[in-house]
Design an enzyme around this catalytic site. Structure first.
Site, short mmCIF file in Angstrom:
data_model
loop_
_atom_site.label_atom_id
_atom_site.label_comp_id
_atom_site.label_asym_id
_atom_site.label_seq_id
_atom_site.Cartn_x
_atom_site.Cartn_y
_atom_site.Cartn_z
N THR A 35 0.82 -1.21 0.00
CA THR A 35 0.00 0.00 0.00
C THR A 35 0.85 1.26 0.00
O THR A 35 0.45 2.29 -0.52
CB THR A 35 -0.93 -0.03 1.23
OG1 THR A 35 -1.83 -1.11 1.05
CG2 THR A 35 -1.72 1.24 1.40
N SER B 228 1.34 -7.51 -0.79
CA SER B 228 2.05 -8.54 -0.01
C SER B 228 1.18 -9.75 0.32
O SER B 228 1.69 -10.77 0.78
CB SER B 228 2.67 -7.96 1.27
OG SER B 228 1.70 -7.79 2.27
N THR C 150 1.52 -4.36 4.25
CA THR C 150 1.30 -4.62 5.68
C THR C 150 0.81 -6.05 5.95
O THR C 150 1.00 -6.56 7.05
CB THR C 150 0.25 -3.65 6.25
OG1 THR C 150 -0.97 -3.81 5.52
CG2 THR C 150 0.71 -2.21 6.18
N ASP C 151 0.16 -6.66 4.94
CA ASP C 151 -0.58 -7.89 5.24
C ASP C 151 0.29 -9.07 5.68
O ASP C 151 -0.10 -9.83 6.56
CB ASP C 151 -1.44 -8.30 4.02
CG ASP C 151 -2.65 -7.40 3.86
OD1 ASP C 151 -2.97 -6.65 4.81
OD2 ASP C 151 -3.28 -7.43 2.78
#
Ligand code: ASP
Length: 340
Positions: free
Chosen positions: A14, A63, A96-97
């Site tokens: 992101t 990710s 972030t995932d």
């Protein structure tokens, strides 16, 4: 002062995301903007005087789709930067995932003699109040300040040990936590205020051997043994819950799974029907580790490994890692077992 070179590795996420309009903080496309462009706006900032950033676009993915080939190149780049006297530190932009898995992977494999700092953003680069530029600047400050080798994660003004950090919120900017292990430092006005001493806390000794009753280290493959692999061994996480049964485990074993991490309830307890299937799986050579689906703490192994687990069964171990990280640990453990 001589220039400090920071290697900036972009992998997408992101932080490199673009939305249709500036009001959109969801519904954007991750991994659209190159890392050289992300860094562009920051280079005139006073805190980065004397810092030379070399930007490398290693990948450009959301990710959630992180894969072995990206991890392998990331590891290779980090290893060679570790040995390059010109490189002072490494910063990695990441979605972030799955950052918590990449963080654990790098922390387990790198002997980090320099700072390696992962960062990310919760809002796309096009948002009205994007958090990416600040997170990137903070990460560069942590990297440039030197003196703290280790694999770190920086976002929302906080520094965490990458091996313990988890994404704990799907939307807010301050979305990460290491729970009981806490924050290692803060970045305020481009100054790093550390609140832990030295290196990041090493992961708590994560395995408990049911047969000996003793804590043992997770066996981890050496980094060099990984480069020829086309994939890491297949390991899945299964969840124990009310009404659980063994069908998922039976299907996984029939399909050739190599290991299973059980996200057990509470103190890594497992539904009796699921446990019966796991016991069969272990007899067929599948590694089974017991983690907890609790958000804090780690299974207190002496209590959680009950009579369902055979005294002589070395494959049944309780692990002091959250299931997402335990899964990667087991993959590396299986590689180490094969190599040894
Ligand atoms: N799905 C995105 C990713 O992990 C989410 C983010 O970066 O915040 O790449």
């Amino acid at each position: 002062m001589s220039e400090r070179k920071i290697l900036l590795l972009g992998t997408g996420g992101t932080i490199a995301g673009k939305a249709q309009d500036a009001a959109q903080a969801v519904g954007y496309r991750a991994a659209e903007i190159g890392v050289a462009e992300l860094i562009g706006g920051l280079l005139g900032i006073k805190a980065l005087e004397g810092v030379m950033v070399e930007a490398v676009q290693l990948a450009q993915v959301d990710s959630k789709d992180m894969n072995w080939s990206i991890w392998r190149s990331l590891l290779a780049q980090c290893l060679s930067a570790m040995d390059d006297p010109q490189v002072h530190a490494i910063v990695i932009t990441h979605g972030t995932d799955t950052l918590e898995e990449t963080g654990w992977f790098l922390a387990a494999l790198l002997e980090a003699r320099k700072p390696v700092v992962l960062t990310c953003a919760m809002r796309p680069a096009t948002a009205l109040l994007s958090d990416g530029p600040q997170n990137l600047l903070d990460s560069l400050c942590v990297a440039a300040s030197g003196g703290r080798p280790g694999v770190w994660f920086v976002a929302a003004g906080k520094v965490f040990a990458a091996e313990s950090v988890q994404k704990v919120h799907p939307y807010r900017l301050d979305a990460f936590s290491s729970y009981e292990l806490g924050v290692c430092g803060f970045v305020e006005e481009q100054t790093v205020r550390w609140c832990s001493a030295g290196m990041p806390p090493r992961m708590p000794v994560p395995l408990h051997d049911a047969s000996s009753g003793r804590a043992v280290q997770v066996p981890v493959a050496s980094a060099s043994s990984l480069f020829d692999l086309e994939a890491l061994p297949w390991v899945e996480v299964v969840f124990s819950a009310a009404l659980a049964d063994g069908r998922q485990v039976e299907a996984l074993v029939a399909a050739g799974v190599r290991g299973i991490v059980v996200a057990g309830s509470g103190n890594a307890s497992v539904h009796e029907q699921l446990e019966a299937a796991l016991s069969e799986a272990r007899k067929r050579g599948v590694w089974v580790w017991y983690a907890s689906r609790c958000l804090e703490g780690v299974p207190v192994a002496g209590r959680c490994l009950g009579p369902a687990i055979s005294e002589s069964d070395h494959q049944a171990l309780a692990i002091g890692l959250v299931p997402s990280k335990a899964r990667i640990a087991m993959m590396l453990g299986l590689v180490a077992r094969e190599a040894g």
